[in-house]
Design a protein around this motif. Structure first.
Motif, PDB file in Angstrom:
ATOM      1  N   TYR A 187       0.955  -1.287  -0.043  1.00 56.61           N
ATOM      2  CA  TYR A 187       0.102  -0.009   0.045  1.00 56.61           C
ATOM      3  C   TYR A 187       1.002   1.344   0.004  1.00 56.61           C
ATOM      4  CZ  TYR A 187      -3.484   3.524   1.387  1.00 56.61           C
ATOM      5  OH  TYR A 187      -4.120   4.517   1.568  1.00 56.61           O
ATOM      6  N   ASN A 219      -6.476   0.593  -4.469  1.00 56.33           N
ATOM      7  CA  ASN A 219      -7.695   0.819  -3.588  1.00 56.33           C
ATOM      8  C   ASN A 219      -7.497   0.468  -2.156  1.00 56.33           C
ATOM      9  OD1 ASN A 219     -10.318   1.006  -2.361  1.00 56.33           O
ATOM     10  ND2 ASN A 219     -11.334  -0.391  -3.910  1.00 56.33           N
ATOM     11  N   PRO A 220      -7.659   1.182  -1.208  1.00 53.73           N
ATOM     12  CA  PRO A 220      -7.090   1.033   0.406  1.00 53.73           C
ATOM     13  C   PRO A 220      -8.174  -0.036   0.680  1.00 53.73           C
ATOM     14  CG  PRO A 220      -8.187   3.269   0.093  1.00 53.73           C
ATOM     15  CD  PRO A 220      -8.058   2.821  -1.420  1.00 53.73           C
ATOM     16  N   TRP A 221      -9.319  -0.195   0.307  1.00 52.29           N
ATOM     17  CA  TRP A 221     -10.325  -1.054   0.847  1.00 52.29           C
ATOM     18  C   TRP A 221      -9.900  -2.503   0.561  1.00 52.29           C
ATOM     19  CZ3 TRP A 221     -13.455   0.709   4.303  1.00 52.29           C
ATOM     20  CH2 TRP A 221     -13.643   1.879   4.508  1.00 52.29           C
ATOM     21  N   VAL A 222      -9.357  -2.619  -0.683  1.00 52.41           N
ATOM     22  CA  VAL A 222      -8.545  -3.907  -0.988  1.00 52.41           C
ATOM     23  C   VAL A 222      -7.651  -4.476  -0.078  1.00 52.41           C
ATOM     24  CG1 VAL A 222      -7.557  -5.451  -2.644  1.00 52.41           C
ATOM     25  CG2 VAL A 222      -9.357  -3.684  -3.300  1.00 52.41           C
ATOM     26  N   TYR A 223      -6.735  -3.647   0.454  1.00 46.92           N
ATOM     27  CA  TYR A 223      -5.865  -3.902   1.411  1.00 46.92           C
ATOM     28  C   TYR A 223      -6.330  -4.362   2.809  1.00 46.92           C
ATOM     29  CZ  TYR A 223      -2.520  -2.615  -2.111  1.00 46.92           C
ATOM     30  OH  TYR A 223      -1.909  -2.509  -3.162  1.00 46.92           O
ATOM     31  N   LEU A 224      -7.532  -3.240   3.006  1.00 46.47           N
ATOM     32  CA  LEU A 224      -8.188  -3.476   4.459  1.00 46.47           C
ATOM     33  C   LEU A 224      -8.871  -4.792   4.476  1.00 46.47           C
ATOM     34  CD1 LEU A 224      -9.363   0.011   5.076  1.00 46.47           C
ATOM     35  CD2 LEU A 224      -7.658  -0.994   6.289  1.00 46.47           C
ATOM     36  N   GLY A 225      -9.349  -5.067   3.383  1.00 41.37           N
ATOM     37  CA  GLY A 225     -10.166  -6.597   3.100  1.00 41.37           C
ATOM     38  C   GLY A 225      -9.273  -7.646   3.375  1.00 41.37           C
ATOM     39  N   TYR A 226      -7.906  -7.815   2.820  1.00 41.74           N
ATOM     40  CA  TYR A 226      -6.923  -8.701   2.795  1.00 41.74           C
ATOM     41  C   TYR A 226      -6.536  -8.708   4.512  1.00 41.74           C
ATOM     42  CZ  TYR A 226      -7.029  -9.940  -1.789  1.00 41.74           C
ATOM     43  OH  TYR A 226      -7.207 -10.731  -3.116  1.00 41.74           O
TER      44      TYR A 226
END
Length: 392
Positions: A133, A144-151
């Protein structure tokens, strides 16, 4: 020396061998069905079935190889595969697969390894995601920061699930260990009670007979001979009982213990006869209709009477004792009374009374022992019969 049999050959092969064999078989099959298969695998042209498939094969093989012995290395291999596939164009779906493999290993590590190793396993993918990120922010690469938060959330959930499994397993093992300790302690106490009741009675009879024989050795040779005969008989019976008990302890769990190890109320007449030889007359009274007793009740009743009579022989100083066995509709009542003038110590002291109290408590009965107001000592026990199970 116990030699463990070797497992079958197929079970001795590590999981990595089976995974490698699977991918090798797949590649060989594709070589016969597709032209220039090896060239496609090593010269990436944007097809997910080319180098991305090879990276997946290498990652899964390494993970299966190091999963049990070196799970942190397995996580590192999966993350490296994921980072490598991120550089491939048109195969963005390959990188998430490598990360999911790493996350799965994180859960496995949390469930099977110590807390330190599981935290390191959690930090590896979390640190990788954070670095990716930050790299995207620095290079202004669209991320997309939400992708990293999801993982990251999935990784944390996998660790929490594995940690819960680890705690549950540790708790189960602790309970199992405590149950084993309690079973060992209970068995040791049971053996100690049996040895005490068996040996203390016989040694008390032998000591009294030896003392009487010594006193009348010069004046009454016949009485001396009778005392020696009683000592020999009691010693042989005790030795035979000890041998039977040791034989029962050496039996395998699936084998039945010999019945001679567990005497019952049917042996009271023999006990009374042996006690009479020690100079104490025992009046035995049976009330109620005799009935077959469960083995544990029969043994406990006999041992209580034996220990109480032994205490009379050794401590009371009297020559008379009265034993009452009453068969009730719901329980068995025992009463051992003497009119001696021996020590009136606290009835809770001594291994004999403690052993009797433990036997009664294990059968959920009632026990009392103490001096009588009119003189002497009384031991009383009430042993309930086990409840009969209704017939199906």
């Amino acid at each position: 020396m116990i030699i463990e049999p070797r497992p079958p050959l197929l079970r001795r092969l590590p999981p990595g061998v089976w995974v490698a064999a699977f991918w090798t078989t797949l590649v060989v099959f594709r070589c016969f069905t597709r032209d220039r298969e090896l060239e496609h695998l090593f010269n990436y042209q944007g097809n997910p079935e080319d180098m991305a498939l090879l990276v997946t094969a290498v990652v899964t093989t390494l993970v299966a190889t190091f999963l049990v012995r070196l799970p942190l290395v397995a996580i590192a291999a999966a993350l490296a595969g994921g980072l490598y596939t991120l550089g491939m164009w048109k195969v963005q779906e390959a990188a998430p697969l490598q990360f999911l493999i790493a996350i799965t290993v994180v859960g496995y590590c949390a469930a099977t390894r110590a807390r330190r190793d599981s935290l390191i396993a959690l930090a590896l993918p979390m640190g990788t995601l954070a670095a990716l990120y930050l790299w995207g922010q620095v290079t202004r690469y669209g991320s997309n920061p939400w992708v990293y938060l999801g993982y990251g959330a999935v990784t944390a959930i996998a660790w929490l699930v594995g940690n819960t499994v680890h705690q549950s397993r540790s708790h189960t093992e602790a309970l199992r260990g405590r149950a084993t300790e309690q079973a060992v302690t209970a068995e040791r106490l049971r053996i100690a009670r049996e040895l005490h009741d068996m040996v203390a009675h016989s040694i008390g009879i032998i000591a009294i007979q030896a003392g009487m024989g010594r006193r009348v050795m010069d004046t009454q040779p016949a009485e001396t001979r009778n005392a020696l005969d009683a000592i020999e008989t009691t010693s042989r019976e005790t030795l035979a009982g000890l041998r039977r008990m040791l034989g029962a302890l050496r039996q395998a769990e699936a084998e039945a213990a010999p019945l001679e190890v567990a005497p019952g109320l049917a042996e009271l007449d023999h006990l009374v006869a042996g006690t009479a030889g020690a100079g104490v007359r025992v009046a035995l009274t049976r009330d109620g209709e005799a009935r077959p007793l469960p083995p544990e009740v029969d043994l406990a009743a006999y041992r209580i009477v034996q220990e109480a009579v032994t205490n009379v022989v050794k401590h009371s100083g009297t020559r008379d004792c009265h034993v009452t066995v009453q068969y009730g509709p719901r329980d068995l009542a025992l009463s051992i009374v003497d009119l001696g003038g021996g020590s009136s110590a606290d009835p809770g002291t001594g291994y004999g009374l403690a052993g009797m109290r433990e036997r009664v408590a294990l059968l959920h009965g009632e026990f009392s022992a103490g001096p009588r107001p009119e003189g002497g000592f009384r031991v009383a026990a009430r042993l309930p019969y086990p409840a009969e199970e209704p017939a199906l």
